[in-house]
Design an enzyme around this catalytic site. Structure first.
Site, short mmCIF file in Angstrom:
data_model
loop_
_atom_site.label_atom_id
_atom_site.label_comp_id
_atom_site.label_asym_id
_atom_site.label_seq_id
_atom_site.Cartn_x
_atom_site.Cartn_y
_atom_site.Cartn_z
N ASN A 262 -13.27 7.28 5.77
CA ASN A 262 -13.43 6.31 6.91
C ASN A 262 -12.28 6.48 7.82
OD1 ASN A 262 -16.05 4.98 5.83
ND2 ASN A 262 -14.96 3.96 4.73
N TYR B 7 -5.26 -0.99 9.50
CA TYR B 7 -5.85 -0.31 8.17
C TYR B 7 -6.63 0.86 8.53
CZ TYR B 7 -4.38 -4.71 6.26
OH TYR B 7 -3.31 -5.44 5.41
N ASN C 122 -9.46 2.04 8.17
CA ASN C 122 -10.80 2.33 8.88
C ASN C 122 -10.50 1.89 10.33
OD1 ASN C 122 -11.46 2.32 6.26
ND2 ASN C 122 -12.86 0.74 6.28
N HIS D 94 -4.01 6.19 -1.08
CA HIS D 94 -4.57 6.28 0.11
C HIS D 94 -3.57 6.46 1.24
CE1 HIS D 94 -8.47 5.81 1.79
NE2 HIS D 94 -8.66 4.52 2.10
N TYR E 27 0.74 -1.26 -0.10
CA TYR E 27 0.02 -0.07 0.03
C TYR E 27 0.79 1.23 0.06
CZ TYR E 27 -3.77 -3.12 1.56
OH TYR E 27 -5.01 -3.91 1.37
#
Length: 193
Positions: free
Chosen positions: A117, A69, A71, A22, A17
């Site tokens: 989120n 993560y 969220n 993000h 990631y």
């Protein structure tokens, strides 16, 4: 007593990631840490942190990347605020923002989560939205691509050319917020878009 700021870069853990839209918040923290050769270390709050001054004689910072993560970012942020005995007003969250075009920054204090989120979870766990946000524009996906797919993908070749400037500007904005206040930072970094 000297001022301490908690700066949190939102993102997802792991190398898969690292270069995604993000995780632009964590790219900004890497830039901040590199300016004074600060090293990230594992912290008991389920985050990696780097502590120090980015500018000699400037404010002290705790730079933090939750090891959760996106969220689930709120738990580590809440624990870090308690660990360092900080109020939410001393928190700066650096996040990706779909509703802002790429290459654009927006800075604000307070408000809701705007559909993000990670910010939603921070607000829920901290119990307040009264913190500063550095929103780094990643733009909406082209065509019918889902927003979730867009933010979990890497930057385009054209975006990668401008990404270092955007990340450096966001890092400069964090420094200016801490040193001179939000209004001064907004006056300098709110770009057309």
């Amino acid at each position: 007593m000297e001022t301490l700021w908690l700066v949190v870069g939102l993102g997802n853990p792991g190398p898969g990631y690292a270069a995604t839209r993000h995780n632009v918040g964590q790219l900004v923290l890497d830039e901040l840490a590199s300016r004074d050769r600060l090293s990230f270390k594992t912290h008991k709050t389920n985050a990696t942190v780097a502590e120090g001054r980015i500018v000699p004689g400037g404010p002290r910072f705790v730079l933090a990347k939750p090891n959760t993560y996106m969220n689930g970012s709120g738990g580590p942020v809440s624990q870090l605020l308690r660990f360092y005995s900080l109020e939410p007003s001393r928190l700066i969250v650096v996040q990706d923002e779909l509703d802002i075009p790429f290459d654009t920054l927006r800075l604000k204090f307070g408000g809701g989560h705007g559909g993000h989120n990670g910010v939603r979870d921070v607000i829920a766990e901290v119990g307040s939205g009264d913190f500063t946000r550095v929103r780094v524009g990643v733009g909406r996906p082209p065509g019918v691509q889902a927003a979730a797919d867009h933010v979990l993908k890497g930057f385009s070749a054209a975006e990668r050319k401008n990404l270092p400037i955007l990340v450096a500007d966001a890092a400069d904005a964090v420094e200016r917020i801490a040193a001179e206040g939000l209004t001064a930072a907004q006056n300098r970094f709110h770009t057309a878009g």
